[in-house]
Motif scaffolding. Structure first.
Motif, mmCIF file in Angstrom:
data_model
loop_
_atom_site.group_PDB
_atom_site.id
_atom_site.type_symbol
_atom_site.label_atom_id
_atom_site.label_comp_id
_atom_site.label_asym_id
_atom_site.label_seq_id
_atom_site.Cartn_x
_atom_site.Cartn_y
_atom_site.Cartn_z
ATOM 1 N N GLN A 539 0.823 -1.195 0.000
ATOM 2 C CA GLN A 539 0.000 0.000 0.000
ATOM 3 C C GLN A 539 0.868 1.261 0.000
ATOM 4 O OE1 GLN A 539 -3.371 -0.038 -0.376
ATOM 5 N NE2 GLN A 539 -3.027 2.170 -0.716
ATOM 6 N N GLU A 540 1.990 1.204 0.678
ATOM 7 C CA GLU A 540 2.905 2.346 0.689
ATOM 8 C C GLU A 540 3.448 2.627 -0.708
ATOM 9 O OE1 GLU A 540 7.068 3.742 2.913
ATOM 10 O OE2 GLU A 540 6.165 1.777 3.343
ATOM 11 N N MET A 541 3.783 1.550 -1.454
ATOM 12 C CA MET A 541 4.244 1.710 -2.828
ATOM 13 C C MET A 541 3.145 2.312 -3.703
ATOM 14 S SD MET A 541 6.217 -1.893 -3.537
ATOM 15 C CE MET A 541 7.568 -2.487 -2.536
ATOM 16 N N LYS A 542 1.915 1.839 -3.518
ATOM 17 C CA LYS A 542 0.792 2.336 -4.325
ATOM 18 C C LYS A 542 0.558 3.818 -4.086
ATOM 19 C CE LYS A 542 -1.649 -2.108 -4.325
ATOM 20 N NZ LYS A 542 -2.878 -2.822 -3.893
ATOM 21 N N ASP A 543 0.602 4.224 -2.833
ATOM 22 C CA ASP A 543 0.393 5.638 -2.522
ATOM 23 C C ASP A 543 1.449 6.502 -3.205
ATOM 24 O OD1 ASP A 543 -1.740 4.904 -0.955
ATOM 25 O OD2 ASP A 543 -0.601 4.917 0.930
ATOM 26 N N LEU A 544 2.707 6.023 -3.192
ATOM 27 C CA LEU A 544 3.798 6.762 -3.829
ATOM 28 C C LEU A 544 3.580 6.859 -5.334
ATOM 29 C CD1 LEU A 544 6.706 8.012 -3.661
ATOM 30 C CD2 LEU A 544 7.561 5.683 -4.054
ATOM 31 N N ILE A 545 3.307 5.726 -5.977
ATOM 32 C CA ILE A 545 3.152 5.691 -7.431
ATOM 33 C C ILE A 545 1.922 6.487 -7.863
ATOM 34 C CG2 ILE A 545 2.740 4.179 -9.407
ATOM 35 C CD1 ILE A 545 4.330 2.009 -7.892
ATOM 36 N N ASN A 546 0.818 6.395 -7.117
ATOM 37 C CA ASN A 546 -0.401 7.121 -7.479
ATOM 38 C C ASN A 546 -0.190 8.634 -7.448
ATOM 39 O OD1 ASN A 546 -1.764 4.751 -7.882
ATOM 40 N ND2 ASN A 546 -2.787 4.754 -5.893
ATOM 41 N N ARG A 547 0.627 9.105 -6.529
ATOM 42 C CA ARG A 547 0.921 10.538 -6.498
ATOM 43 C C ARG A 547 1.676 10.963 -7.762
ATOM 44 N NH1 ARG A 547 2.027 9.568 -0.908
ATOM 45 N NH2 ARG A 547 4.282 9.480 -1.319
ATOM 46 N N TYR A 548 2.610 10.127 -8.192
ATOM 47 C CA TYR A 548 3.327 10.429 -9.430
ATOM 48 C C TYR A 548 2.393 10.384 -10.637
ATOM 49 C CZ TYR A 548 7.777 10.025 -6.928
ATOM 50 O OH TYR A 548 8.828 10.221 -6.077
ATOM 51 N N ILE A 549 1.462 9.447 -10.648
ATOM 52 C CA ILE A 549 0.506 9.346 -11.757
ATOM 53 C C ILE A 549 -0.319 10.616 -11.866
ATOM 54 C CG2 ILE A 549 -1.586 8.158 -12.522
ATOM 55 C CD1 ILE A 549 -0.368 5.553 -11.500
ATOM 56 N N LEU A 550 -0.833 11.117 -10.759
ATOM 57 C CA LEU A 550 -1.644 12.328 -10.769
ATOM 58 C C LEU A 550 -0.833 13.537 -11.234
ATOM 59 C CD1 LEU A 550 -3.617 11.809 -7.432
ATOM 60 C CD2 LEU A 550 -4.463 11.502 -9.772
ATOM 61 N N THR A 551 0.435 13.593 -10.831
ATOM 62 C CA THR A 551 1.305 14.696 -11.249
ATOM 63 C C THR A 551 1.525 14.680 -12.755
ATOM 64 O OG1 THR A 551 2.447 14.651 -9.112
ATOM 65 C CG2 THR A 551 3.575 15.739 -10.936
ATOM 66 N N VAL A 552 1.809 13.504 -13.311
ATOM 67 C CA VAL A 552 2.043 13.381 -14.756
ATOM 68 C C VAL A 552 0.765 13.655 -15.532
ATOM 69 C CG1 VAL A 552 2.616 11.739 -16.585
ATOM 70 C CG2 VAL A 552 4.006 11.824 -14.524
ATOM 71 N N ASP A 553 -0.364 13.142 -15.056
ATOM 72 C CA ASP A 553 -1.642 13.365 -15.734
ATOM 73 C C ASP A 553 -1.945 14.862 -15.821
ATOM 74 O OD1 ASP A 553 -4.284 12.182 -16.718
ATOM 75 O OD2 ASP A 553 -4.964 13.525 -15.116
ATOM 76 N N GLU A 554 -1.736 15.577 -14.740
ATOM 77 C CA GLU A 554 -1.978 17.018 -14.727
ATOM 78 C C GLU A 554 -1.054 17.743 -15.697
ATOM 79 O OE1 GLU A 554 -1.827 20.773 -11.538
ATOM 80 O OE2 GLU A 554 -1.573 18.698 -10.852
#
Length: 571
Positions: A539-554
């Protein structure tokens, strides 16, 4: 007068002796200095890494790739060639992990190391050894002879394989037999060609004089020469690389004879009969309608895009013969396999950029087969060159290739290119793919032990931020971009590939695109024991990766590009 002459003669004798002595002393001093330097180099190589030497090659790196930071803290004694690349300035670190500062210099060292190893393997063999080599009797196929090979009009072009290090006669024979070909031909000691027709022009036996890269004492053709073997007798017992594949039920074209170049009418026709017939004719499709067998390619008339319900092909529902069954034979579609370097230097320097594990090699395969031109690479990857990516050996700035593969980011590395295709893949899939490549090569899978070790969390923490920084840097510094999502390319191959080809300022026929679609996987689809269904991400890895995904999407939407596919998040 005589006394003066005697003095002159005495002086000249002394001068000759002096010159001789000085020359001997000079030569001895030079020899001693050379021996001393040689001894110093040997001692340095045996004692390990000094402060002035290049970074070591990590044991975990099998070819060209990114160096694991933990390995740099505990270096291996294997040294790279040269040290000048270590003097280059550090890259911009605003998004990248700190340990990636020296990534470019390490990659350049790896490229040089592979290149020097490649050059040493290319040294010509002694003529005496070549004359002594003869086709050995232990090979199962029947040796036919030495033939001339014209790359512009090749007879054996049903399938092509390269292996710069491990090519043997048996390997080539088995590969061609498994694909239902009659003949196997070897050239340049490392290239294998398959087909069902013999080349027209025979050559002298001594002209086939290249030793097989993986089998000393055996002949694997020569320069523009093929050592040809008949492998028909091996086909019955050959383990099929892939069986005949059912493609589906399709509506038959109005005139089958005009659509398909070869046909057969056979009572009690079976799939095996039709497939064998079409394989001998070197066609990738076997089409069955009742007792009729047709062979051909996917074309505009018969694209295989609109499948029908399988029941419509059954006897009771297909009395009028409006539908047909289609099978893929083991034969390769050869309409799009011819490739070459650009005849004139490209005016536009185009990058094919992606994060490692995002499908760059697959995209290169598609582009090469669609355009007919090789793609280049910022790196020298021997495994890719061996499999037919000949642009790997070409210098990345030669401009003889249609585009250049790169995983680099940073202002300086990006602004070298005039334009770029930016390939983006789901970071969860990219991280797993790159982890597999790191521990099992281009075609394998990492073991359960690898996934459960501390290597995996360290890998995710280091590489996840790089996935984001790679896209952000290219969006910021790229001059002209075409953003392609791996998932869209996989889902809608022909429309997306057509868009990529147009971006490269190339035109391509519909039949060639259909050929690419028919050969879409290439030689780099992973095989072997795939990982079981398990969740490697905490879950810690997912939280990290999801933040990067949102940054790139924006960032993508801010630049008026299509945002990331919805399947990326939530996880």
């Amino acid at each position: 007068m005589a006394k003066a002459f005697f003095r002159l003669q005495k002086f000249l004798r002394r001068t000759q002796f002096l010159l001789f002595f000085l020359t001997a002393a000079y030569l001895m001093a030079g020899s001693l200095l050379l021996l001393q330097r040689t001894r110093l180099v040997i001692q340095q190589g045996s004692r390990g890494t000094s402060a002035n030497q290049a970074l070591p090659v990590p044991d975990g790196v099998a070819g060209v790739g990114i160096v694991d930071p933990r390995t740099l803290q505990n270096p291996s004694p294997r040294l790279l060639v040269g040290m000048d690349a270590m003097q280059e300035p550090a890259l911009d670190q605003r998004h990248s992990p700190g340990w990636l500062v020296s990534r470019n210099s390490e990659l350049r060292q790896l490229r040089r190391r592979w290149f020097h190893r490649f050059i040493s393997d290319q040294e010509p063999m002694q003529t005496a050894g070549l004359k002594a080599m003869k086709p050995t009797a232990e090979h199962k196929g029947t040796y036919v002879g030495c033939f001339s090979d014209d790359s512009r009009d090749r007879t054996l072009k049903g399938a092509v394989f390269y292996d710069l290090r491990k090519m043997t006669v048996s390997h080539c024979q088995e590969a061609c037999a498994e694909r239902a070909y009659t003949y196997a031909g070897l050239a340049y000691g490392a290239e294998c060609y398959c087909g069902n027709k013999l080349p027209a022009t025979a050559s002298k036996p001594e002209e086939c004089n290249s030793e097989c890269k993986g089998e000393k004492g055996s002949v694997c053709g020569g320069v523009n020469r093929l050592s040809v073997y008949r492998v028909e007798e091996l086909r019955a017992g050959a383990r099929r690389r892939r069986n005949v594949i059912y493609r589906g039920c399709f509506r038959a074209p109005e005139n089958l004879t005009d659509t398909f170049p070869a046909s057969l009418i056979q009572p009690n026709l079976t799939v095996e009969m039709c497939s064998e017939f079409c394989s001998k004719k070197e066609f990738p499709l076997a089409v069955i309608r009742g007792q009729e067998c047709y062979c051909g390619y996917p074309t505009g008339r018969f694209s295989l895009h609109d499948g029908a319900d399988g029941l419509l092909c059954s006897g009771t529902h297909n009395a009028e013969g409006k539908y047909c069954l289609v099978y893929q034979t083991p034969v390769q579609d050869t309409r799009c396999t011819d490739r070459k370097f650009l005849t004139t230097k490209s005016k536009v320097f185009v990058a094919l950029s992606s994060f490692p594990g995002a499908g760059n090699t697959w995209a290169r395969h598609l582009i090469e087969h669609a355009t007919g031109y090789y793609t280049g690479s910022y790196y020298f990857d021997g495994a890719l060159y061996n499999k037919g990516f000949k642009g790997e050996k070409d210098h990345w700035r030669s401009r003889r290739t249609i585009c250049v593969k790169t995983h680099e980011s940073g202002k300086m590395e990006i602004e070298m290119f005039d334009s770029a295709i930016l390939l983006i893949r789901n970071p969860y899939k990219s991280l797993m793919a790159e982890f597999n490549r790191k521990y099992a090569g281009h075609l394998g899978y990492a073991t359960d032990r690898n996934w459960k070790s501390k290597e995996w969390p360290d890998f995710v923490n280091s590489y996840a931020s790089w996935w984001a920084s790679h896209v952000l840097d290219w969006l910021k510094f790229g001059k002209r971009l075409l953003v392609v999502h791996y998932e869209d390319l996989k889902q809608s191959l022909i429309p997306k590939l057509k868009e990529m080809v147009e971006f490269l300022n190339m035109t391509v026929t519909e039949d060639r695109l259909l050929c690419v679609e028919n050969n879409r996987d290439g030689n780099f689809k992973r095989s072997g024991a795939k990982q079981k269904d398990f969740e490697p991400f905490t879950q810690e890895m997912k939280d990290l990766i999801n933040r990067y995904i949102l940054t790139v999407d924006e960032a993508l939407r801010r630049r008026n590009f299509t945002g990331l596919p919805r399947e990326y998040v939530p996880r």
